[in-house]
Each structure stands twice: as C-alpha cells, then as structure tokens.
Write an enzyme that holds these catalytic residues in place. Structure first.
Site, PDB file in Angstrom:
ATOM      1  N   GLY A   1       0.896  -1.051  -0.075  1.00  0.00           N
ATOM      2  CA  GLY A   1       0.041  -0.122   0.055  1.00  0.00           C
ATOM      3  C   GLY A   1       0.879   1.253  -0.068  1.00  0.00           C
ATOM      4  O   GLY A   1       1.865   1.328  -0.728  1.00  0.00           O
TER       5      GLY A   1
ATOM      6  N   SER B   1       5.645  -5.073  -0.696  1.00  0.00           N
ATOM      7  CA  SER B   1       5.844  -4.013  -1.359  1.00  0.00           C
ATOM      8  C   SER B   1       6.115  -3.044  -0.135  1.00  0.00           C
ATOM      9  O   SER B   1       7.033  -2.819   0.379  1.00  0.00           O
ATOM     10  CB  SER B   1       4.446  -3.514  -1.884  1.00  0.00           C
ATOM     11  OG  SER B   1       4.437  -2.366  -2.523  1.00  0.00           O
ATOM     12  N   ALA B   2       4.962  -2.260   0.153  1.00  0.00           N
ATOM     13  CA  ALA B   2       5.323  -1.348   1.643  1.00  0.00           C
ATOM     14  C   ALA B   2       5.838  -2.025   2.647  1.00  0.00           C
ATOM     15  O   ALA B   2       6.695  -1.569   3.639  1.00  0.00           O
ATOM     16  CB  ALA B   2       4.063  -0.376   1.857  1.00  0.00           C
TER      17      ALA B   2
ATOM     18  N   GLU C   1       8.876  -7.584  -9.785  1.00  0.00           N
ATOM     19  CA  GLU C   1       7.732  -8.155  -9.567  1.00  0.00           C
ATOM     20  C   GLU C   1       7.951  -9.723  -9.636  1.00  0.00           C
ATOM     21  O   GLU C   1       8.743 -10.232 -10.429  1.00  0.00           O
ATOM     22  CB  GLU C   1       6.484  -8.045 -10.477  1.00  0.00           C
ATOM     23  CG  GLU C   1       6.301  -6.327 -10.653  1.00  0.00           C
ATOM     24  CD  GLU C   1       5.771  -5.787  -9.613  1.00  0.00           C
ATOM     25  OE1 GLU C   1       6.339  -5.803  -8.741  1.00  0.00           O
ATOM     26  OE2 GLU C   1       4.742  -4.987  -9.883  1.00  0.00           O
TER      27      GLU C   1
ATOM     28  N   HIS D   1       8.872  -3.585  -6.492  1.00  0.00           N
ATOM     29  CA  HIS D   1       8.433  -3.331  -7.663  1.00  0.00           C
ATOM     30  C   HIS D   1       9.321  -2.774  -8.774  1.00  0.00           C
ATOM     31  O   HIS D   1       9.159  -1.807  -9.735  1.00  0.00           O
ATOM     32  CB  HIS D   1       7.241  -2.230  -7.543  1.00  0.00           C
ATOM     33  CG  HIS D   1       6.165  -2.622  -6.648  1.00  0.00           C
ATOM     34  ND1 HIS D   1       5.214  -3.534  -7.021  1.00  0.00           N
ATOM     35  CD2 HIS D   1       5.940  -2.206  -5.570  1.00  0.00           C
ATOM     36  CE1 HIS D   1       4.334  -3.407  -5.908  1.00  0.00           C
ATOM     37  NE2 HIS D   1       5.042  -2.876  -5.316  1.00  0.00           N
TER      38      HIS D   1
END
Length: 243
Positions: free
Chosen positions: A91, A124-125, A196, A161
C-alpha cells in the site's frame, strides 16, 4: 529468524495475496510451525482493512494459519506479542511507517522478529519498512510525515516493484536515475532492486533470493555499474553491509 520480503503482493492472473509465493511460504510455515499470524494492513488506502485481512486469511488458511487483523485489536502491542508471526501488506509506505511509529510498534516488531525469531512476511510497503529507512520507496508522501527510519531488519535499502524501463514520451527520471540520485546523496548506501514476482528471504542470518519468473535482482552502488544476481547466486555479502 525468518524474514520474507516480497516485491509485490500479486502477479497478473493471481486472485489472492502472495499467490505466486505460496510454495515458498508453505515451506517456512511447516518448518517453523507458526499458527497465529497478526496482519498489519495500515498501508492499505483504497480498500477495507477487514476485506484485506479476509483475503490474506484465504491465502494462508490452507496451511492451517489463523490471520488476525491488528486494526481490530484493543492492544496492538499485545497482538504482536501473542502472535507467532507478522504479516505486513503493501500500500502506501509513508502511511504505514507513520502509523507504526504513532502506535509505538517499531520496537515491539523489531523485538518479535530479531529477538524472539518470529516470522515476518512483508510485501511492497511491508518490504520497504524492512530496510533501515523508507528513503527508496516509490510511494508519494500523502501524509505529513518526515519519519524516515523504519524497522531496520536488514542492513541495506530495497526498491520493490523495481522495473528497468523507459516509457516512450515520458520525460521524467527513470527508476535507475532516481536510485542514482539517492546514491549520489548517500554514497555509502546500497540499493537492491527486486522486480515483480521475487522475494528476499533471511533465514538464520543467511540471505537468499527467490524468483517466480526468472527475473534477477539488480544491485546499485554509488558511481559503479549495476550488478545482476540470479536465484542461485551468493548474495550473503549484502547482510554484511554497513553504511
């Protein structure tokens, strides 16, 4: 110690969080015997925290794990203390890091992972905050938050990413150029770009790289040509980095 840092939560065609990495997670779950996992969805902005918790439960429930959303706990610190492991969603990294600091959770999470050997899975985050700081996140600072230090579970910066591409007609900086700028200002740092479908796993201090699609990680150092590393390559030297 088991720290699993995924570049992203889903690949095209996936319907559940971490679907592409469930085989990797299954092996760790079986080895560690974790059952109760506390899920931290603070980074999620455009969806319900309850819905995201349910989705993660559907992914990991097949292994006999119970996923509990920390946002539902009366005492978030106690929720971490009572869990066998910690899951942190992707997020917005700025919102996530600020919330962890505001709620006094940085210390308890570090203690749980580094001192009590509790499983940590982030994507991710949730991977960004595993670095010493969040200075190599791709996210916009949508909250007023100058807090940069984070969990410091690993001694180097990660860029999740990561994409090695130039967009036709786009006159802004590429990802490589942004990382180059970071290193010119912070010459003693290193940055690991993970594309990814990939994951960094620290087990008992040993670092390994996993990829679901064959993509290599890309290592950036100040004023040096970037290096590529594949899943079978030895990258343990990254754990010995000090800035």
């Amino acid at each position: 110690m088991d720290i699993m840092l995924f570049s992203n939560g889903q690949l095209p065609g996936n319907t559940k969080p971490l679907e592409y990495g469930l085989d990797w997670i299954e092996g760790v779950v079986e080895r560690t015997g974790v059952k109760k996992l506390v899920f931290i969805p603070y980074a999620v902005i455009r969806a319900s925290h309850d819905d995201r918790t349910k989705m993660v439960q559907e992914s990991l429930g097949r292994f006999g794990c119970e996923v509990v959303g920390i946002h539902q706990a009366e005492d978030p610190v106690k929720a971490i203390e009572e869990a066998d492991g910690i899951l942190v969603s992707g997020g917005n990294t700025w919102v996530l890091n600020k919330t962890l600091h505001d709620k006094g959770l940085i210390g308890p999470i570090r203690k749980a992972v580094l001192k009590q050997n509790k499983l940590y899975i982030g994507w991710s985050a949730g991977t960004n905050i595993g670095s010493p700081t969040i200075r190599t996140t791709n996210d916009m600072p949508i909250v007023t938050a100058a807090v940069l230090p984070s969990l410091n579970l690993i001694p180097f910066q990660i860029n999740p990413h990561y994409i090695e591409a130039s967009i036709d007609g786009h006159m802004g900086e590429t990802r490589d150029e942004r990382i180059e700028e970071f290193l010119l200002v912070n010459p003693h740092e290193i940055v690991v770009g993970i594309p990814e479908g990939t994951m960094l796993h620290v087990h008992d201090g040993h670092l390994h790289y996993y990829t679901a699609n064959g993509k290599p990680l890309k290592l950036f150092r100040n004023q040096q040509e970037a290096e590529y590393f594949n899943a079978d390559d030895d990258i343990q030297f990254l754990m010995e980095h000090s800035c």
